[in-house]
Enzyme design. Structure first.
Site, mmCIF file in Angstrom:
data_model
loop_
_atom_site.group_PDB
_atom_site.id
_atom_site.type_symbol
_atom_site.label_atom_id
_atom_site.label_comp_id
_atom_site.label_asym_id
_atom_site.label_seq_id
_atom_site.Cartn_x
_atom_site.Cartn_y
_atom_site.Cartn_z
ATOM 1 N N GLU A 1 -14.383 10.146 12.757
ATOM 2 C CA GLU A 1 -14.551 10.483 11.338
ATOM 3 C C GLU A 1 -15.940 10.063 10.852
ATOM 4 O OE1 GLU A 1 -12.460 12.152 9.125
ATOM 5 O OE2 GLU A 1 -14.352 12.015 8.045
ATOM 6 N N LEU B 1 -16.803 10.486 7.370
ATOM 7 C CA LEU B 1 -16.819 10.504 5.899
ATOM 8 C C LEU B 1 -17.582 9.312 5.333
ATOM 9 C CD1 LEU B 1 -14.763 8.238 4.501
ATOM 10 C CD2 LEU B 1 -13.035 9.833 5.241
ATOM 11 N N CYS C 1 -18.743 -0.199 7.523
ATOM 12 C CA CYS C 1 -18.891 0.557 8.775
ATOM 13 C C CYS C 1 -20.190 0.278 9.532
ATOM 14 C CB CYS C 1 -18.763 2.050 8.486
ATOM 15 S SG CYS C 1 -17.063 2.520 8.116
ATOM 16 N N PHE D 1 -31.929 9.296 4.365
ATOM 17 C CA PHE D 1 -31.952 7.950 4.949
ATOM 18 C C PHE D 1 -33.361 7.389 5.100
ATOM 19 C CE2 PHE D 1 -27.750 6.273 6.231
ATOM 20 C CZ PHE D 1 -27.005 7.240 5.594
ATOM 21 N N LEU D 2 -34.255 7.812 4.212
ATOM 22 C CA LEU D 2 -35.613 7.258 4.230
ATOM 23 C C LEU D 2 -35.875 6.499 2.938
ATOM 24 C CD1 LEU D 2 -38.334 9.649 5.714
ATOM 25 C CD2 LEU D 2 -37.398 7.545 6.659
ATOM 26 N N LYS E 1 0.832 -1.211 0.000
ATOM 27 C CA LYS E 1 0.000 0.000 0.000
ATOM 28 C C LYS E 1 0.861 1.253 0.000
ATOM 29 C CE LYS E 1 -4.343 -1.252 2.170
ATOM 30 N NZ LYS E 1 -5.217 -1.188 3.311
ATOM 31 N N LYS F 1 -19.781 9.042 17.466
ATOM 32 C CA LYS F 1 -19.670 8.262 16.226
ATOM 33 C C LYS F 1 -20.578 7.030 16.277
ATOM 34 C CE LYS F 1 -18.195 6.494 12.439
ATOM 35 N NZ LYS F 1 -18.478 7.046 11.129
HETATM 36 P P1 NAD Z 1 -8.896 -0.117 6.350
HETATM 37 O O1 NAD Z 1 -8.872 -1.527 6.756
HETATM 38 O O2 NAD Z 1 -9.233 0.276 4.940
HETATM 39 O O3 NAD Z 1 -7.484 0.553 6.685
HETATM 40 C C1 NAD Z 1 -6.762 0.349 7.847
HETATM 41 C C2 NAD Z 1 -5.295 0.477 7.517
HETATM 42 O O4 NAD Z 1 -4.536 0.426 8.726
HETATM 43 C C3 NAD Z 1 -4.759 -0.645 6.626
HETATM 44 O O5 NAD Z 1 -4.115 -0.096 5.490
HETATM 45 C C4 NAD Z 1 -3.777 -1.392 7.525
HETATM 46 O O6 NAD Z 1 -2.686 -1.962 6.815
HETATM 47 C C5 NAD Z 1 -3.336 -0.281 8.439
HETATM 48 N N1 NAD Z 1 -2.719 -0.730 9.682
HETATM 49 C C6 NAD Z 1 -3.091 -1.761 10.489
HETATM 50 N N2 NAD Z 1 -2.262 -1.847 11.540
HETATM 51 C C7 NAD Z 1 -1.370 -0.855 11.407
HETATM 52 C C8 NAD Z 1 -0.283 -0.420 12.179
HETATM 53 N N3 NAD Z 1 0.055 -1.029 13.330
HETATM 54 N N4 NAD Z 1 0.453 0.628 11.755
HETATM 55 C C9 NAD Z 1 0.133 1.252 10.593
HETATM 56 N N5 NAD Z 1 -0.886 0.888 9.813
HETATM 57 C C10 NAD Z 1 -1.639 -0.146 10.219
HETATM 58 O O7 NAD Z 1 -9.911 0.603 7.347
HETATM 59 P P2 NAD Z 1 -10.713 1.976 7.101
HETATM 60 O O8 NAD Z 1 -11.951 1.713 6.326
HETATM 61 O O9 NAD Z 1 -9.772 3.018 6.659
HETATM 62 O O10 NAD Z 1 -11.191 2.282 8.598
HETATM 63 C C11 NAD Z 1 -10.292 2.722 9.581
HETATM 64 C C12 NAD Z 1 -11.109 3.193 10.761
HETATM 65 O O11 NAD Z 1 -11.915 4.305 10.367
HETATM 66 C C13 NAD Z 1 -12.085 2.163 11.304
HETATM 67 O O12 NAD Z 1 -12.193 2.303 12.704
HETATM 68 C C14 NAD Z 1 -13.407 2.551 10.654
HETATM 69 O O13 NAD Z 1 -14.526 2.130 11.391
HETATM 70 C C15 NAD Z 1 -13.268 4.070 10.667
HETATM 71 N N6 NAD Z 1 -14.060 4.763 9.646
HETATM 72 C C16 NAD Z 1 -14.062 4.301 8.359
HETATM 73 C C17 NAD Z 1 -14.823 4.974 7.412
HETATM 74 C C18 NAD Z 1 -14.901 4.459 5.994
HETATM 75 O O14 NAD Z 1 -15.758 4.931 5.237
HETATM 76 N N7 NAD Z 1 -14.055 3.555 5.574
HETATM 77 C C19 NAD Z 1 -15.573 6.119 7.765
HETATM 78 C C20 NAD Z 1 -15.507 6.566 9.076
HETATM 79 C C21 NAD Z 1 -14.756 5.887 10.019
#
Ligand code: NAD
Length: 436
Positions: free
Chosen positions: A151, A153, A263, A252-253, A35, A207
């Site tokens: 977050e 988003l 999520c 959301f309706l 990545k 959240k």
């Molecule tokens: P994801 O799985 O796409 O990304 C997580 C990343 O963290 C991965 O690239 C992984 O390799 C990396 N990672 C894991 N351990 C690590 C470490 N020790 N050091 C560095 N990097 C590490 O997850 P995401 O969708 O980005 O979600 C992340 C968080 O954000 C979650 O808690 C999720 O609930 C929250 N969130 C996500 C969204 C969304 O739309 N995806 C929106 C709001 C909140």
């Protein structure tokens, strides 16, 4: 300001790019070397409109770099955004392994005062626990500060949601930490975004409760769809009438196959687990019902398909339009559509799938379905066309052209957005979820 972003998944990469675009100097880290390599070359490993050009622009401007070294990020930044994943564990509770691993990896390199800002979705109490673990492990000790800035988003509009969010939530333990966050988000705040400061626990809860409310709203209208089906009423007309009430609102309706994605479902399950831990059985039961209604819509859709095909799916060809959990996304995690595809296939149907962006991801999860690169290809010789994810191109289908390629002109619109009269006029039998 010099910032680091830890974890460049969906949230982290978007955040890193947007922070750099606001003019900050950003160094982003991930344990996944692949990545990091892709991002450093300007490639986004997932589908998000507009993100790739913005990534390249900020790399070229020298404001955004990538690394796998915790030593390097500790040296270069005083504010570290924690954006790692919090997937569900077996009992549904949030698995905090990655949050802990990131804190453990960063801590030994923290020699000066700094602010760690959690953005991941976590159960209340996590932030305070991570803070005490960091302070115990880092050479800087009590000079380590921590805030939680959850977050909100949405995939498909992630850049807009990051740069122009509905609100910013700052969970903080001191005014000086709030001031640092205000400085980071200065341009966003100047754009008129409201900002609310509160305790760490309240911020964590904002959240989870926001997602619980949204899921409840979706399950509410989907349960109304079930009522409409039972009494011969029209859920779309109902939702429209309800939405004129400001207290209810329009968003959301939309009835459909229910919520999915990476999520909402996992956050609902994690919140239920929090309820059980706190001895709040009512929270667990309440959200359990929201989840059960959600899953029932998938089963209802599969049952309607069977009903339309004369009671048996065995050997029937079903074309499914849309497998992403929502349009403008390639995310198929907990996708209602993919679940329905599997239910149909298990019942003996031959399922052909089309999706503008999510087929590669879907094929990894469900290799046994048939993936077609065009709508016509998927609908070829179909006994039934099932519209499940409302991509704009599906609204633009010409039903009188598509009728020529199918074996039997049966349509189920699970999103209640296609022009049923137009399809009927072209010779289709049409059923719409939540309508007579
Ligand atoms: P994801 O799985 O796409 O990304 C997580 C990343 O963290 C991965 O690239 C992984 O390799 C990396 N990672 C894991 N351990 C690590 C470490 N020790 N050091 C560095 N990097 C590490 O997850 P995401 O969708 O980005 O979600 C992340 C968080 O954000 C979650 O808690 C999720 O609930 C929250 N969130 C996500 C969204 C969304 O739309 N995806 C929106 C709001 C909140």
């Amino acid at each position: 300001m010099q910032l680091s972003v830890i974890g460049i998944g969906y949230l982290g990469l978007t955040h890193a790019v947007c922070m750099a675009d606001l003019g900050h100097d950003v160094l982003a880290i991930d344990v996944d070397e692949n990545k990091v390599g892709l991002a450093a070359k300007g490639e986004v490993p997932f589908f998000e409109p507009g993100l790739e050009p913005l990534l390249s622009k900020n790399i070229d401007a020298g404001r955004l770099r990538f690394t796998t070294s915790y030593r390097e990020i500790a040296k270069s930044a005083r504010v570290h955004f924690l954006c790692v994943g919090t997937p569900p564990s077996r009992d549904g509770a949030a698995d905090l392994t990655y949050v802990r691993a990131a804190a453990t990896a960063l801590a030994p390199h923290l020699r000066d005062s700094c602010l760690i800002v959690g953005k991941s979705t976590v159960p209340p109490g996590t932030a305070r626990q991570v803070l005490s673990e960091l302070r115990a492990a880092a050479p800087a000790g009590d000079k380590i500060h921590l805030a939680w800035n959850p977050e909100f988003l949405r995939e498909g509009s992630a850049i807009q949601d990051t740069l122009r969010p509905d609100r910013l939530i700052f969970g903080v333990t001191s005014e000086s930490d709030e001031m640092i966050l205000r400085e980071v988000y200065q341009d966003v705040l100047d754009g008129g975004t409201p900002c609310l400061a509160m305790s760490l626990e309240t911020a964590e809860l904002v959240k989870l409760s926001a997602n619980a409310f949204l899921a409840t709203k979706i399950s509410f209208i989907n349960e109304m769809a079930a009522v409409c089906e039972a009494i011969g009423a029209d859920v779309t007309a109902l939702a429209n009438a309800l939405s004129y009430d400001d207290r209810i609102g329009r968003r959301f309706l939309s009835p459909g196959a229910g919520f999915g994605g990476g999520c909402l479902p996992k956050d609902i399950r994690a919140f239920r687990a929090t309820g059980r831990e706190l001895g709040l059985d009512s929270l667990d039961r309440f959200l359990g019902e929201v989840e059960a209604i959600n899953m029932a819509r998938r089963a209802r859709l599969a049952a309607l398909a069977r009903e339309m095909l004369g009671g048996s799916l065995r050997g029937k060809r079903v074309a499914v339009l849309g497998v992403a959990f929502k349009p403008n996304s390639d995310d198929v995690r907990d996708s209602p559509s993919l679940d329905v595809c599997q239910q149909l296939a298990r019942a003996g149907a031959v399922v052909s799938v089309h999706d503008p962006a999510a087929m590669q991801n879907a094929a990894q999860l469900c290799p046994d379905l048939h993936y077609r690169s065009s709508i016509q290809g998927a609908a070829q010789a179909a006994d039934l066309v099932l519209h499940v994810t409302e991509w704009p191109e599906y609204r633009a289908i010409d039903p009188s052209a598509l009728v020529a390629v199918v074996a039997r002109p049966n349509l189920i619109d699970a999103r209640c957005v296609l022009d049923a009269d137009l399809w009927r006029a072209a010779g289709w039998s049409v059923r719409v979820l939540g309508q007579p």
